[in-house]
Write a protein that holds these residues in place. Structure first.
Motif, PDB file in Angstrom:
ATOM      1  N   GLY A   1      -9.166 -73.553  -8.149  1.00  0.00           N
ATOM      2  CA  GLY A   1      -8.537 -72.234  -8.109  1.00  0.00           C
ATOM      3  C   GLY A   1      -9.406 -71.141  -8.714  1.00  0.00           C
ATOM      4  N   ALA A   2      -8.829 -69.958  -8.807  1.00  0.00           N
ATOM      5  CA  ALA A   2      -9.544 -68.763  -9.248  1.00  0.00           C
ATOM      6  C   ALA A   2      -9.919 -68.838 -10.732  1.00  0.00           C
ATOM      7  CB  ALA A   2      -8.706 -67.524  -8.979  1.00  0.00           C
ATOM      8  N   VAL A   3     -11.074 -68.254 -11.049  1.00  0.00           N
ATOM      9  CA  VAL A   3     -11.538 -68.191 -12.429  1.00  0.00           C
ATOM     10  C   VAL A   3     -11.953 -66.763 -12.754  1.00  0.00           C
ATOM     11  CG1 VAL A   3     -12.292 -70.598 -12.574  1.00  0.00           C
ATOM     12  CG2 VAL A   3     -13.880 -68.859 -11.775  1.00  0.00           C
ATOM     13  N   VAL A   4     -11.864 -66.418 -14.028  1.00  0.00           N
ATOM     14  CA  VAL A   4     -12.284 -65.099 -14.504  1.00  0.00           C
ATOM     15  C   VAL A   4     -13.581 -65.283 -15.281  1.00  0.00           C
ATOM     16  CG1 VAL A   4     -11.699 -63.138 -15.977  1.00  0.00           C
ATOM     17  CG2 VAL A   4      -9.910 -64.287 -14.650  1.00  0.00           C
ATOM     18  N   VAL A   5     -14.591 -64.496 -14.918  1.00  0.00           N
ATOM     19  CA  VAL A   5     -15.904 -64.566 -15.563  1.00  0.00           C
ATOM     20  C   VAL A   5     -16.122 -63.265 -16.349  1.00  0.00           C
ATOM     21  CG1 VAL A   5     -18.382 -64.777 -15.190  1.00  0.00           C
ATOM     22  CG2 VAL A   5     -16.792 -65.984 -13.669  1.00  0.00           C
ATOM     23  N   THR A   6     -16.580 -63.411 -17.570  1.00  0.00           N
ATOM     24  CA  THR A   6     -16.955 -62.253 -18.382  1.00  0.00           C
ATOM     25  C   THR A   6     -18.403 -62.452 -18.825  1.00  0.00           C
ATOM     26  OG1 THR A   6     -14.680 -62.020 -19.174  1.00  0.00           O
ATOM     27  CG2 THR A   6     -16.393 -60.875 -20.419  1.00  0.00           C
ATOM     28  N   VAL A   7     -19.232 -61.445 -18.558  1.00  0.00           N
ATOM     29  CA  VAL A   7     -20.662 -61.541 -18.855  1.00  0.00           C
ATOM     30  C   VAL A   7     -21.107 -60.280 -19.600  1.00  0.00           C
ATOM     31  CG1 VAL A   7     -22.974 -61.753 -17.877  1.00  0.00           C
ATOM     32  CG2 VAL A   7     -21.072 -62.865 -16.737  1.00  0.00           C
ATOM     33  N   ASN A   8     -21.807 -60.470 -20.706  1.00  0.00           N
ATOM     34  CA  ASN A   8     -22.500 -59.365 -21.369  1.00  0.00           C
ATOM     35  C   ASN A   8     -23.934 -59.399 -20.857  1.00  0.00           C
ATOM     36  OD1 ASN A   8     -20.284 -58.628 -22.924  1.00  0.00           O
ATOM     37  ND2 ASN A   8     -20.827 -60.059 -24.534  1.00  0.00           N
ATOM     38  N   MET A   9     -24.403 -58.288 -20.362  1.00  0.00           N
ATOM     39  CA  MET A   9     -25.750 -58.264 -19.799  1.00  0.00           C
ATOM     40  C   MET A   9     -26.465 -56.989 -20.209  1.00  0.00           C
ATOM     41  SD  MET A   9     -24.455 -57.834 -15.854  1.00  0.00           S
ATOM     42  CE  MET A   9     -26.028 -58.135 -15.175  1.00  0.00           C
ATOM     43  N   THR A  10     -27.791 -57.064 -20.178  1.00  0.00           N
ATOM     44  CA  THR A  10     -28.616 -55.920 -20.558  1.00  0.00           C
ATOM     45  C   THR A  10     -29.703 -55.725 -19.510  1.00  0.00           C
ATOM     46  OG1 THR A  10     -28.250 -56.409 -22.886  1.00  0.00           O
ATOM     47  CG2 THR A  10     -30.067 -54.931 -22.363  1.00  0.00           C
ATOM     48  N   PHE A  11     -29.781 -54.513 -18.960  1.00  0.00           N
ATOM     49  CA  PHE A  11     -30.863 -54.141 -18.057  1.00  0.00           C
ATOM     50  C   PHE A  11     -31.890 -53.365 -18.858  1.00  0.00           C
ATOM     51  CE2 PHE A  11     -27.603 -54.794 -14.810  1.00  0.00           C
ATOM     52  CZ  PHE A  11     -28.331 -55.445 -13.832  1.00  0.00           C
ATOM     53  N   PHE A  12     -33.178 -53.661 -18.631  1.00  0.00           N
ATOM     54  CA  PHE A  12     -34.258 -52.961 -19.301  1.00  0.00           C
ATOM     55  C   PHE A  12     -34.907 -51.994 -18.327  1.00  0.00           C
ATOM     56  CE2 PHE A  12     -33.630 -56.909 -21.511  1.00  0.00           C
ATOM     57  CZ  PHE A  12     -33.670 -56.522 -22.845  1.00  0.00           C
ATOM     58  N   GLU A  13     -35.232 -50.796 -18.826  1.00  0.00           N
ATOM     59  CA  GLU A  13     -35.826 -49.766 -17.984  1.00  0.00           C
ATOM     60  C   GLU A  13     -37.015 -49.125 -18.720  1.00  0.00           C
ATOM     61  OE1 GLU A  13     -32.648 -47.107 -16.955  1.00  0.00           O
ATOM     62  OE2 GLU A  13     -31.438 -48.711 -16.116  1.00  0.00           O
ATOM     63  N   HIS A  14     -37.933 -48.635 -17.953  1.00  0.00           N
ATOM     64  CA  HIS A  14     -39.167 -48.021 -18.474  1.00  0.00           C
ATOM     65  C   HIS A  14     -39.055 -46.515 -18.458  1.00  0.00           C
ATOM     66  CE1 HIS A  14     -43.338 -46.590 -18.003  1.00  0.00           C
ATOM     67  NE2 HIS A  14     -43.590 -47.548 -18.872  1.00  0.00           N
ATOM     68  N   ILE A  15     -39.328 -45.876 -19.607  1.00  0.00           N
ATOM     69  CA  ILE A  15     -39.302 -44.403 -19.672  1.00  0.00           C
ATOM     70  C   ILE A  15     -40.642 -43.903 -19.154  1.00  0.00           C
ATOM     71  CG2 ILE A  15     -39.169 -42.396 -21.161  1.00  0.00           C
ATOM     72  CD1 ILE A  15     -37.527 -44.053 -23.097  1.00  0.00           C
ATOM     73  N   VAL A  16     -40.573 -43.032 -18.184  1.00  0.00           N
ATOM     74  CA  VAL A  16     -41.811 -42.496 -17.588  1.00  0.00           C
ATOM     75  C   VAL A  16     -42.289 -41.328 -18.404  1.00  0.00           C
ATOM     76  CG1 VAL A  16     -42.806 -41.476 -15.528  1.00  0.00           C
ATOM     77  CG2 VAL A  16     -41.035 -43.215 -15.332  1.00  0.00           C
TER      78      VAL A  16
END
Length: 188
Positions: A173-188
């Motif tokens: 059956g259905a499941v609930v997923v919780t994810v903490n994530m971080t995207f990294f970006e470069h400052i130009v």
């Protein structure tokens, strides 16, 4: 005419007491109070410096943590690209593609933080919660998130049974997923 007067013993004692009071008062006001005030200022400066040291230590620990995250991503070999700053539209589009097989999702984006003072990398932290039809779809979605074309690190991840589910097994059956994530970006 001799106008000089001899002081009596009592007068001499009173003059001595007066002189001691003047000397004691002078010492108290000009030496003791100055030293005590200087010590209090030094104590306040020490407290202020200790607070600054605590803040700088916490900041350094945060910078070291962020650098460790970046080093771990690089150590995985062939790291994903670190896009230029304000890549949010592309990141959201990618997340939309990953979440197209889910029932619903909720995304919370935190403010952007600079990786360190002398770095040109920023990180955008997000908390993503979504419901998948089953456990296998949840694993597939997490795998897609992990293999993002953009420099991304997954943090705390949880998979729980959906509240509407009647089965006791997370595999059905259905499941609930919780994810903490971080995207990294470069400052130009």
């Amino acid at each position: 005419m001799n106008n000089s007067k001899q002081f009596s013993r009592r007068e001499k004692i009173l003059l001595l007491i007066l002189a001691l009071l003047v000397l004691g008062s002078g010492y108290y006001f000009f030496v003791h109070r100055t030293v005590v005030d200087s010590l209090e200022r030094c104590a306040q400066q020490t407290e202020s410096l200790n607070t600054d040291i605590t803040i700088l230590t916490a900041k350094k620990q945060k910078q070291d943590e962020m650098q460790k995250e970046l080093d771990e991503i690089k150590a995985q070999g062939n790291p994903p690209i670190v896009p230029d700053y304000d890549n949010l539209d592309k990141e959201i589009s990618y997340l939309y593609g990953v979440l197209s097989t889910t029932f619903d999702y909720k995304l919370s984006v935190q403010s952007v933080q600079k990786a360190s003072d002398n770095s040109n990398i920023v990180r955008r932290s997000m908390t993503l919660s979504f419901t998948c039809p089953d456990y296998d779809e949840a694993k597939l979605a997490i795998s897609k998130l992990q293999n993002s074309p953009y420099c991304c690190r997954l943090g705390a991840t949880s998979i729980t049974r959906s509240t509407t589910k009647t089965s006791r097994s997370i595999m059905e059956g259905a499941v609930v997923v919780t994810v903490n994530m971080t995207f990294f970006e470069h400052i130009v």
